[in-house]
Write an enzyme that holds these catalytic residues in place. Sequence first.
Site, PDB file in Angstrom:
ATOM      1  N   LYS A 211      33.150  29.309  37.706  1.00 23.17           N
ATOM      2  CA  LYS A 211      31.885  28.577  38.447  1.00 23.17           C
ATOM      3  C   LYS A 211      31.914  27.051  37.917  1.00 23.17           C
ATOM      4  O   LYS A 211      31.367  26.807  36.890  1.00 23.17           O
ATOM      5  CB  LYS A 211      30.387  29.280  38.098  1.00 23.17           C
ATOM      6  CG  LYS A 211      29.486  28.889  39.238  1.00 23.17           C
ATOM      7  CD  LYS A 211      28.100  29.425  38.743  1.00 23.17           C
ATOM      8  CE  LYS A 211      27.485  28.332  37.820  1.00 23.17           C
ATOM      9  NZ  LYS A 211      27.235  26.988  38.581  1.00 23.17           N
ATOM     10  N   GLY A 262      27.772  23.271  28.721  1.00 22.78           N
ATOM     11  CA  GLY A 262      26.430  22.817  29.305  1.00 22.78           C
ATOM     12  C   GLY A 262      25.295  22.462  28.272  1.00 22.78           C
ATOM     13  O   GLY A 262      25.754  22.364  26.887  1.00 22.78           O
ATOM     14  N   SER A 263      24.294  22.796  28.743  1.00 19.04           N
ATOM     15  CA  SER A 263      23.043  22.584  27.837  1.00 19.04           C
ATOM     16  C   SER A 263      22.803  23.676  26.717  1.00 19.04           C
ATOM     17  O   SER A 263      23.093  24.667  26.922  1.00 19.04           O
ATOM     18  CB  SER A 263      21.934  22.234  28.869  1.00 19.04           C
ATOM     19  OG  SER A 263      21.459  23.321  29.500  1.00 19.04           O
ATOM     20  N   THR A 264      22.202  23.339  25.701  1.00 13.92           N
ATOM     21  CA  THR A 264      21.948  24.333  24.661  1.00 13.92           C
ATOM     22  C   THR A 264      20.874  25.454  25.386  1.00 13.92           C
ATOM     23  O   THR A 264      20.968  26.492  24.880  1.00 13.92           O
ATOM     24  CB  THR A 264      21.161  23.734  23.638  1.00 13.92           C
ATOM     25  OG1 THR A 264      22.082  22.524  22.952  1.00 13.92           O
ATOM     26  CG2 THR A 264      21.074  24.437  22.215  1.00 13.92           C
ATOM     27  N   GLY A 267      23.058  27.735  27.311  1.00 15.72           N
ATOM     28  CA  GLY A 267      23.740  28.338  26.399  1.00 15.72           C
ATOM     29  C   GLY A 267      23.068  29.521  25.817  1.00 15.72           C
ATOM     30  O   GLY A 267      23.506  30.662  25.627  1.00 15.72           O
ATOM     31  N   GLU A 285      30.120  25.662  24.099  1.00 16.87           N
ATOM     32  CA  GLU A 285      30.173  24.178  24.025  1.00 16.87           C
ATOM     33  C   GLU A 285      29.109  23.507  24.686  1.00 16.87           C
ATOM     34  O   GLU A 285      28.875  23.310  25.860  1.00 16.87           O
ATOM     35  CB  GLU A 285      31.358  23.499  24.676  1.00 16.87           C
ATOM     36  CG  GLU A 285      31.944  22.275  23.738  1.00 16.87           C
ATOM     37  CD  GLU A 285      31.353  21.092  24.604  1.00 16.87           C
ATOM     38  OE1 GLU A 285      30.163  20.693  24.091  1.00 16.87           O
ATOM     39  OE2 GLU A 285      31.739  20.439  25.568  1.00 16.87           O
ATOM     40  N   CYS A 319      29.784  14.926  26.294  1.00 12.56           N
ATOM     41  CA  CYS A 319      29.444  15.744  25.307  1.00 12.56           C
ATOM     42  C   CYS A 319      29.582  15.113  23.775  1.00 12.56           C
ATOM     43  O   CYS A 319      28.526  14.849  23.066  1.00 12.56           O
ATOM     44  CB  CYS A 319      29.759  16.927  25.194  1.00 12.56           C
ATOM     45  SG  CYS A 319      31.623  17.167  25.490  1.00 12.56           S
ATOM     46  N   GLU A 419      19.670  14.975  23.214  1.00 13.66           N
ATOM     47  CA  GLU A 419      20.811  14.349  24.134  1.00 13.66           C
ATOM     48  C   GLU A 419      20.233  13.856  25.166  1.00 13.66           C
ATOM     49  O   GLU A 419      19.573  14.462  25.915  1.00 13.66           O
ATOM     50  CB  GLU A 419      21.758  15.481  24.286  1.00 13.66           C
ATOM     51  CG  GLU A 419      22.854  15.152  24.828  1.00 13.66           C
ATOM     52  CD  GLU A 419      23.980  16.397  25.262  1.00 13.66           C
ATOM     53  OE1 GLU A 419      23.444  17.216  25.781  1.00 13.66           O
ATOM     54  OE2 GLU A 419      25.140  16.290  24.906  1.00 13.66           O
TER      55      GLU A 419
HETATM   56  O1  TXE Z   1      23.012  21.487  32.499  1.00 17.15           O
HETATM   57  P1  TXE Z   1      22.993  23.318  32.662  1.00 17.15           P
HETATM   58  P2  TXE Z   1      22.518  20.465  33.518  1.00 17.15           P
HETATM   59  C1  TXE Z   1      23.279  18.572  28.987  1.00 17.15           C
HETATM   60  C2  TXE Z   1      22.884  17.201  29.108  1.00 17.15           C
HETATM   61  C3  TXE Z   1      22.262  17.354  30.426  1.00 17.15           C
HETATM   62  C4  TXE Z   1      21.616  18.566  30.368  1.00 17.15           C
HETATM   63  C5  TXE Z   1      21.235  19.286  31.742  1.00 17.15           C
HETATM   64  O2  TXE Z   1      22.000  16.631  27.909  1.00 17.15           O
HETATM   65  O3  TXE Z   1      21.369  16.413  30.546  1.00 17.15           O
HETATM   66  O4  TXE Z   1      22.501  19.198  29.461  1.00 17.15           O
HETATM   67  O5  TXE Z   1      22.298  19.169  32.613  1.00 17.15           O
HETATM   68  C6  TXE Z   1      25.024  26.664  34.746  1.00 17.15           C
HETATM   69  N1  TXE Z   1      23.269  31.195  33.481  1.00 17.15           N
HETATM   70  N2  TXE Z   1      24.448  18.761  29.178  1.00 17.15           N
HETATM   71  O6  TXE Z   1      21.174  20.988  33.994  1.00 17.15           O
HETATM   72  O7  TXE Z   1      21.794  23.625  33.185  1.00 17.15           O
HETATM   73  C7  TXE Z   1      24.789  25.754  35.866  1.00 17.15           C
HETATM   74  O8  TXE Z   1      24.838  25.956  37.199  1.00 17.15           O
HETATM   75  C8  TXE Z   1      24.414  30.941  33.537  1.00 17.15           C
HETATM   76  C9  TXE Z   1      25.562  18.620  28.032  1.00 17.15           C
HETATM   77  O9  TXE Z   1      23.783  20.277  34.456  1.00 17.15           O
HETATM   78  O10 TXE Z   1      23.419  23.934  31.119  1.00 17.15           O
HETATM   79  C10 TXE Z   1      26.151  24.710  35.320  1.00 17.15           C
HETATM   80  O11 TXE Z   1      27.342  25.087  36.131  1.00 17.15           O
HETATM   81  N3  TXE Z   1      24.705  29.661  33.966  1.00 17.15           N
HETATM   82  C11 TXE Z   1      26.813  19.359  28.678  1.00 17.15           C
HETATM   83  C12 TXE Z   1      26.193  24.842  34.057  1.00 17.15           C
HETATM   84  O12 TXE Z   1      25.400  26.044  33.665  1.00 17.15           O
HETATM   85  C13 TXE Z   1      23.637  28.835  34.339  1.00 17.15           C
HETATM   86  C14 TXE Z   1      27.337  18.933  29.779  1.00 17.15           C
HETATM   87  C15 TXE Z   1      25.397  23.711  33.232  1.00 17.15           C
HETATM   88  O13 TXE Z   1      24.143  23.551  33.640  1.00 17.15           O
HETATM   89  C16 TXE Z   1      22.356  29.019  34.093  1.00 17.15           C
HETATM   90  C17 TXE Z   1      26.420  19.145  30.855  1.00 17.15           C
HETATM   91  C18 TXE Z   1      22.051  30.564  33.491  1.00 17.15           C
HETATM   92  N4  TXE Z   1      20.757  30.640  33.518  1.00 17.15           N
HETATM   93  C19 TXE Z   1      25.055  18.870  30.209  1.00 17.15           C
HETATM   94  N5  TXE Z   1      21.527  27.849  34.240  1.00 17.15           N
HETATM   95  C20 TXE Z   1      27.611  19.165  27.405  1.00 17.15           C
HETATM   96  N6  TXE Z   1      28.207  20.392  26.617  1.00 17.15           N
HETATM   97  O14 TXE Z   1      28.760  18.146  27.450  1.00 17.15           O
HETATM   98  C21 TXE Z   1      22.568  27.007  34.731  1.00 17.15           C
HETATM   99  N7  TXE Z   1      23.779  27.449  34.704  1.00 17.15           N
END
Ligand code: TXE
Length: 514
Positions: A211, A262-264, A267, A285, A319, A419
Amino acid sequence: MSISLTQGMRTVQIDFPPSSAIFDSRPFPAVVADRGPPLSRSALRKIFVDAKSGELLSVHNPHDDSLVSDKIHAAGPEDVDAAVKAAHKAFKGDWGRKDPTDRAKAMLKFADLIREKAGEIAALETKAMGSAVATQTMGYNVGADLFTYYAGLADKIHGEAAYPSSAGKYKIIQREPIGVCAGIGAWNVSAVLFAWKAAPALAAGNTVIYKPSEKAPLGTLALGPLIQQCFPPGVINIVNGAGKTGQLLAAHMEIRQIAFTGSTATGRKIQEAAAKSNLKRVSLELGGKSPSLIFDDADLELAVSKSMEGIVANTGQICAMASRIFVQESIADNFIELLKGTFETASKGNMIGDPSLADTQVGPLADKAQFKRVMEYLEIGKKDGQLVTGGIQRGTNGLFVEPTIFKNTPNGSRIVQEEVFGPVVTVQTFKTEEEAVQMANDTVFGLSACIYTKSISRALRVTRDMEAGTIAVNDWYFPAPDTPFGGVKQSGYGREGGLEGLNEYLQTKTIQIK
Ligand code: TXE
């Protein structure tokens, strides 16, 4: 929106505005049909399918706020189930039992096709999330390199044998694929995040459901016809959607492994859903707040130019970006002055601007939510520290932010601890090596770190003490396909890239023969 390559299961279609320069008014991406091997409408229909959920998402271009599409289908429970069924069938059938050399051939062909189309597909990322087309083209090339690298490992997955033993048993240790593996990606470098998960999974003999982020789904979707040319049906399934769709994957009882970038906060939700469902394997990650330590014996010019690169690349939406600089007191004023000069020169030149132009290196932030978030952090920085340069929106059109430096920010400030994911850096000073290490480690994150020094023994001492999964000496950290990338502490666990990345997708079976 979802793409499935399986005959029995169809999920979504792409519907782009007729005014789009890239796509015509048909509901399918003409660019791929026109430039690739000719694909009929009916062939494309087998690739892009409607979501049964009936849910649609929109994407706007952050450069000019124009609508890219408001008809992006989002996969619901039925769609995700269909993708899992397709992936399971492929795992139990052709792909799972394929000769590893044939798996490698399919992956190498896919890598070549991605390289051929890299620029074209990158333009879709740029439209959706504003990153410079040059950056995203590099991303697709790195993605292709990951497929090439892991194709080379597909036929080198060896086990062990032991005989004789005290019990008189012959023992075999086999390394096997896990089954259906899912990946969820962020929007900043879609191609790399996809390839980090899909390439090792496929090399090991698994099948994949991926996804992409709802903020940048178009590039990954455009891989559909390329996937169809290289892999049997059901081997790679792309399901589109937002968090709800991601949650369905994390909680699915038939998915055996999930890898997330994605975000913590997200995660945590994925780990929880995995624990509450079938205890699927998880790798995370989760970004970071990586430190850069600049010692008084460093090559200052190099430290300035690399720090600048690491902060503004991809508009700071990386990241591993080194967003906390710690500089030794004796060289601090000089360093800050030089960094300020570099930022301001870059800001005045052509480096920042229209991300669709080949020469642009820095585009706008990804979307309004990310822009709002970065602007809020700028206010926190101004309140808690001292603004050196930037600190404001750049111009009035598009979601641009001036590259920003803060100094004298206390370690406890949110601008130092959280972050930001934008072109923003804080600079703090230290007196001794011990103090530098202690300040750098004072964070919940541990993804990456940079050290600038000419002393090899200091570099080795400091790298030993740093709490980070990846470290660059005299550079900013940029992951490579052949080495593991990932974090410690709340930056997550598991590794992507290198041999360790392959191990995430293998499980061990021990056989004893009497
Ligand atoms: O991340 P999300 P967002 C950090 C960075 C950024 C913040 C928010 O600080 O400003 O996160 O970004 C999916 N169950 N990083 O809102 O929400 C979502 O659809 C399963 C750091 O974009 O974590 C997307 O595909 N999946 C990071 C993915 O998770 C879910 C890179 C990331 O979204 C979900 C990006 C759920 N409950 C953002 N909710 C890095 N590691 O570098 C959302 N998603």
